[in-house]
Scaffold this active site. Structure first.
Site, PDB file in Angstrom:
ATOM      1  N   LYS A  13       0.921  -0.782   0.523  1.00  0.00           N
ATOM      2  CA  LYS A  13       0.189   0.187  -0.338  1.00  0.00           C
ATOM      3  C   LYS A  13       0.901   1.444  -0.165  1.00  0.00           C
ATOM      4  O   LYS A  13       1.878   1.401   0.219  1.00  0.00           O
ATOM      5  CB  LYS A  13      -1.145   0.041   1.656  1.00  0.00           C
ATOM      6  CG  LYS A  13      -0.385   0.251   2.813  1.00  0.00           C
ATOM      7  CD  LYS A  13       0.323   1.784   3.235  1.00  0.00           C
ATOM      8  CE  LYS A  13       0.448   1.725   4.996  1.00  0.00           C
ATOM      9  NZ  LYS A  13       1.947   3.170   5.072  1.00  0.00           N
ATOM     10  N   MET A 103       5.307   0.595   3.562  1.00  0.00           N
ATOM     11  CA  MET A 103       4.077  -0.609   2.511  1.00  0.00           C
ATOM     12  C   MET A 103       3.928  -1.077   2.978  1.00  0.00           C
ATOM     13  O   MET A 103       3.052  -2.254   2.598  1.00  0.00           O
ATOM     14  CB  MET A 103       5.073  -0.483   1.214  1.00  0.00           C
ATOM     15  CG  MET A 103       5.879   0.409   0.681  1.00  0.00           C
ATOM     16  SD  MET A 103       6.558   0.057  -0.331  1.00  0.00           S
ATOM     17  CE  MET A 103       5.095   0.659  -1.866  1.00  0.00           C
ATOM     18  N   GLY A 106       4.700  -6.349   5.955  1.00  0.00           N
ATOM     19  CA  GLY A 106       4.087  -7.426   7.366  1.00  0.00           C
ATOM     20  C   GLY A 106       2.510  -7.573   7.023  1.00  0.00           C
ATOM     21  O   GLY A 106       2.439  -8.660   7.729  1.00  0.00           O
ATOM     22  N   ALA A 108       0.413  -6.923   5.085  1.00  0.00           N
ATOM     23  CA  ALA A 108       0.398  -8.227   3.800  1.00  0.00           C
ATOM     24  C   ALA A 108       0.221 -10.059   4.053  1.00  0.00           C
ATOM     25  O   ALA A 108      -0.621 -10.797   3.613  1.00  0.00           O
ATOM     26  CB  ALA A 108       0.633  -7.716   2.654  1.00  0.00           C
ATOM     27  N   ASP A 140      -2.691  -2.116   9.719  1.00  0.00           N
ATOM     28  CA  ASP A 140      -3.346  -2.234   8.826  1.00  0.00           C
ATOM     29  C   ASP A 140      -3.318  -3.209   8.185  1.00  0.00           C
ATOM     30  O   ASP A 140      -3.556  -2.843   7.244  1.00  0.00           O
ATOM     31  CB  ASP A 140      -1.086  -1.684   8.190  1.00  0.00           C
ATOM     32  CG  ASP A 140      -0.949   0.614   8.321  1.00  0.00           C
ATOM     33  OD1 ASP A 140      -1.746   0.838   8.364  1.00  0.00           O
ATOM     34  OD2 ASP A 140       0.145   0.025   7.561  1.00  0.00           O
TER      35      ASP A 140
HETATM   36  C1  LIG Z   1       2.369   4.054   9.536  1.00  0.00           C
HETATM   37  C2  LIG Z   1       1.473   2.905   8.438  1.00  0.00           C
HETATM   38  C3  LIG Z   1       0.901   4.399   7.856  1.00  0.00           C
HETATM   39  O1  LIG Z   1      -0.718   3.200   7.382  1.00  0.00           O
HETATM   40  O2  LIG Z   1       2.020   1.789   7.746  1.00  0.00           O
HETATM   41  P1  LIG Z   1       3.743   1.862   8.141  1.00  0.00           P
HETATM   42  O3  LIG Z   1       3.929   3.606   7.159  1.00  0.00           O
HETATM   43  O4  LIG Z   1       4.783   1.351   9.262  1.00  0.00           O
HETATM   44  O5  LIG Z   1       3.643   0.715   6.538  1.00  0.00           O
HETATM   45  C4  LIG Z   1       1.047   2.579  10.167  1.00  0.00           C
HETATM   46  O6  LIG Z   1       0.034   3.469  11.121  1.00  0.00           O
HETATM   47  C5  LIG Z   1       1.272   1.308  10.763  1.00  0.00           C
HETATM   48  O7  LIG Z   1       0.325   0.415  10.996  1.00  0.00           O
HETATM   49  P2  LIG Z   1       1.349  -0.526  11.489  1.00  0.00           P
HETATM   50  O8  LIG Z   1       2.770  -1.587  11.031  1.00  0.00           O
HETATM   51  O9  LIG Z   1       0.172  -1.942  10.980  1.00  0.00           O
HETATM   52  O10 LIG Z   1       1.236  -0.780  13.371  1.00  0.00           O
HETATM   53  P3  LIG Z   1       0.777  -1.714  14.797  1.00  0.00           P
HETATM   54  O11 LIG Z   1       1.462  -2.522  14.155  1.00  0.00           O
HETATM   55  O12 LIG Z   1      -0.904  -0.994  14.752  1.00  0.00           O
HETATM   56  O13 LIG Z   1       0.974  -0.548  15.518  1.00  0.00           O
HETATM   57  C6  LIG Z   1       2.852   0.031  15.626  1.00  0.00           C
HETATM   58  C7  LIG Z   1       3.144   0.755  16.499  1.00  0.00           C
HETATM   59  O14 LIG Z   1       3.187   2.286  15.368  1.00  0.00           O
HETATM   60  C8  LIG Z   1       2.412   2.744  16.648  1.00  0.00           C
HETATM   61  N1  LIG Z   1       1.199   3.307  15.729  1.00  0.00           N
HETATM   62  C9  LIG Z   1       0.557   2.420  15.127  1.00  0.00           C
HETATM   63  C10 LIG Z   1      -0.832   2.899  14.243  1.00  0.00           C
HETATM   64  C11 LIG Z   1      -1.751   4.091  14.804  1.00  0.00           C
HETATM   65  N2  LIG Z   1      -2.479   4.353  14.371  1.00  0.00           N
HETATM   66  N3  LIG Z   1      -0.720   4.505  15.813  1.00  0.00           N
HETATM   67  C12 LIG Z   1      -0.143   4.893  16.275  1.00  0.00           C
HETATM   68  O15 LIG Z   1       0.950   5.066  16.861  1.00  0.00           O
HETATM   69  C13 LIG Z   1       2.370   2.733  17.961  1.00  0.00           C
HETATM   70  O16 LIG Z   1       3.548   3.322  18.245  1.00  0.00           O
HETATM   71  C14 LIG Z   1       1.952   0.791  18.004  1.00  0.00           C
HETATM   72  O17 LIG Z   1       2.485   0.296  18.916  1.00  0.00           O
HETATM   73  N1  LIG Z   2       5.762 -11.480   7.704  1.00  0.00           N
HETATM   74  C1  LIG Z   2       6.894 -10.547   7.941  1.00  0.00           C
HETATM   75  N2  LIG Z   2       7.407  -9.334   6.698  1.00  0.00           N
HETATM   76  C2  LIG Z   2       8.300  -8.114   7.151  1.00  0.00           C
HETATM   77  N3  LIG Z   2       8.526  -7.784   8.374  1.00  0.00           N
HETATM   78  C3  LIG Z   2       7.650  -8.793   9.695  1.00  0.00           C
HETATM   79  C4  LIG Z   2       6.983  -9.848   8.977  1.00  0.00           C
HETATM   80  N4  LIG Z   2       6.477  -9.621  10.154  1.00  0.00           N
HETATM   81  C5  LIG Z   2       7.055  -9.914  11.802  1.00  0.00           C
HETATM   82  N5  LIG Z   2       7.525  -8.184  10.651  1.00  0.00           N
HETATM   83  C6  LIG Z   2       8.202  -7.222  11.413  1.00  0.00           C
HETATM   84  O1  LIG Z   2       8.133  -5.844  11.633  1.00  0.00           O
HETATM   85  C7  LIG Z   2       8.737  -5.193  11.089  1.00  0.00           C
HETATM   86  C8  LIG Z   2       7.994  -4.149   9.997  1.00  0.00           C
HETATM   87  O2  LIG Z   2       7.953  -4.502   8.874  1.00  0.00           O
HETATM   88  P1  LIG Z   2       7.052  -3.794   7.820  1.00  0.00           P
HETATM   89  O3  LIG Z   2       5.580  -4.806   7.809  1.00  0.00           O
HETATM   90  O4  LIG Z   2       7.532  -4.810   6.801  1.00  0.00           O
HETATM   91  O5  LIG Z   2       7.293  -2.428   7.709  1.00  0.00           O
HETATM   92  P2  LIG Z   2       5.964  -1.195   7.951  1.00  0.00           P
HETATM   93  O6  LIG Z   2       5.360  -1.326   9.049  1.00  0.00           O
HETATM   94  O7  LIG Z   2       7.050  -0.167   7.329  1.00  0.00           O
HETATM   95  O8  LIG Z   2       5.476  -1.356   6.482  1.00  0.00           O
HETATM   96  C9  LIG Z   2      10.056  -5.527  10.441  1.00  0.00           C
HETATM   97  O9  LIG Z   2      11.236  -4.748  10.832  1.00  0.00           O
HETATM   98  C10 LIG Z   2       9.691  -7.117  10.958  1.00  0.00           C
HETATM   99  O10 LIG Z   2      10.296  -7.209  12.373  1.00  0.00           O
END
Ligand SMILES: C[C@@](CO)(OP(=O)(O)O)[C@H](O)COP(=O)(O)OP(=O)(O)OC[C@H]1O[C@@H](n2ccc(N)nc2=O)[C@H](O)[C@@H]1O
Ligand SMILES: Nc1ncnc2c1ncn2[C@@H]1O[C@H](COP(=O)(O)OP(=O)(O)O)[C@@H](O)[C@H]1O
Length: 300
Positions: A13, A103, A106, A108, A140
């Site tokens: 995404k 993106m 994890g 996904a 996500d």
């Molecule tokens: C920033 C975003 C944008 O879509 O994605 P990524 O760019 O990392 O992929 C998301 O909010 C990431 O979502 P996701 O990676 O599923 O986060 P989670 O496992 O739910 O949470 C991991 C940590 O991110 C922070 N978190 C996440 C979501 C949210 N609305 N507020 C937060 O503060 C918190 O510190 C939480 O402990």
């Molecule tokens: N199936 C998976 N693929 C990638 N990372 C994973 C997975 N399961 C757990 N992780 C952990 O989640 C962290 C975040 O990975 P990822 O989901 O790829 O990034 P983002 O949250 O930035 O989109 C990684 O550093 C890794 O330690």
């Protein structure tokens, strides 16, 4: 008959709008998160096994945990627990989505493993039961299951599907190493002590609905861009290189460090990808399109 192997394809995404509110008491942030699925995919294959086992292939495979902290393993465990069965499954992830790149790779894999195990075990979970498990796994993950485009509210897990009126062309510049999502949110809190409550921007939703790339370019926003740049200043050079090469807009993808470039058409995207590769400011540049379907069973 119960299938012996199930393969599911799941998209990455980009966040076309990521508006972040103040930190909540539970540590999460309320969002107006306009997700758009893009056609870069991980493929998750599940096969019956003696115990839960994870393998991974792909350019970033070495950075993927192969123990039970892997989100795909957690998805299989949660589904199995809900149905009172043992998660005896080999999960293989063929990973094309950058790891820790903003993106949702994890997420996904979690959505893919959930859908694949549901088919393998014949658990027959409804879409709403699957979405509940997704929300438990991560903010996500529900979007990775449904794909397309959606507004995520709450911490991003409450989805409203959005209409998309055309194909958008993107380039993603993959950076060396990842950025920790919690660290980027913490940096947001430090930089933004009085964040307003987030709301979706009507002009952005219109641009998606009409499939107008120029209008979308004018409305893309990401509140995590400033904190990501603060933690990784060199990303400014990648953003500048893509803009100089003719991208309509450049932004950090989610929490980064992948950067995203919206382009006018496929030809422009190929030019921007070539220029980014030649610039030396990123590890790789990938041209792709959106929207893309959510987790999809390919074989069973
Ligand atoms: C920033 C975003 C944008 O879509 O994605 P990524 O760019 O990392 O992929 C998301 O909010 C990431 O979502 P996701 O990676 O599923 O986060 P989670 O496992 O739910 O949470 C991991 C940590 O991110 C922070 N978190 C996440 C979501 C949210 N609305 N507020 C937060 O503060 C918190 O510190 C939480 O402990
Ligand atoms: N199936 C998976 N693929 C990638 N990372 C994973 C997975 N399961 C757990 N992780 C952990 O989640 C962290 C975040 O990975 P990822 O989901 O790829 O990034 P983002 O949250 O930035 O989109 C990684 O550093 C890794 O330690």
């Amino acid at each position: 008959m119960t299938p012996r192997t199930v393969t599911v394809r799941v998209p990455a995404k980009v966040n076309t709008q990521l508006s972040v509110g103040p930190a909540r008491p539970d540590g999460f942030h309320d969002l107006a998160n306009v997700f758009l699925a893009v056609a870069l995919h991980d493929t998750v294959t599940v096969t019956p096994a003696d115990d839960l086992r994870i393998t991974c292939t792909g350019p970033d495979a070495a950075q993927v945990p192969l123990d039970r902290t892997n989100l795909a393993a957690r998805a299989a465990e949660l589904l199995a627990a809900r149905h009172g069965i043992e998660p005896r499954v080999h999960i293989h992830i063929d990973k094309d989505i950058p790891v820790a790149g903003g993106m949702a790779g994890g997420s996904a894999d979690a959505a893919g493993a959930l859908l694949a195990c549901d088919a393998l075990w014949g658990t027959g979970a409804s879409q709403s039961q699957l979405l509940d498990i997704c929300a438990e796994l991560g903010s996500d993950v529900p979007f990775s299951l449904v794909g397309g485009a959606a507004l995520g509210t709450g911490r991003g897990e409450r989805l409203t599907p959005l209409e998309v009126g055309g194909t958008f062309h993107w380039v993603f510049a993959v950076a060396d190493g990842g950025l920790s999502t919690p660290a980027v949110y913490r940096e947001f809190d430090r930089l933004t002590p009085d964040a307003p409550e987030p709301a979706a921007a009507p002009a952005l939703l219109d641009a998606l609905r009409t499939g107008d790339a120029k209008a979308l370019a004018a409305t893309l926003t990401n509140d995590l861009q400033a904190p990501a740049l603060s933690l990784r200043p060199s990303l400014a050079e990648t953003l500048a290189a893509g803009t100089a090469a003719g991208a309509l807009a450049a932004l950090v993808s989610g929490s980064g460090p992948t950067t995203a470039f919206l382009c006018a058409d496929a030809e422009a995207a190929h030019q921007v990808a070539a220029a980014l590769t030649a610039s030396g400011t990123c590890r790789a540049a990938r041209a792709t399109t959106s929207p893309a379907p959510g987790a999809t069973v390919l074989t069973d």
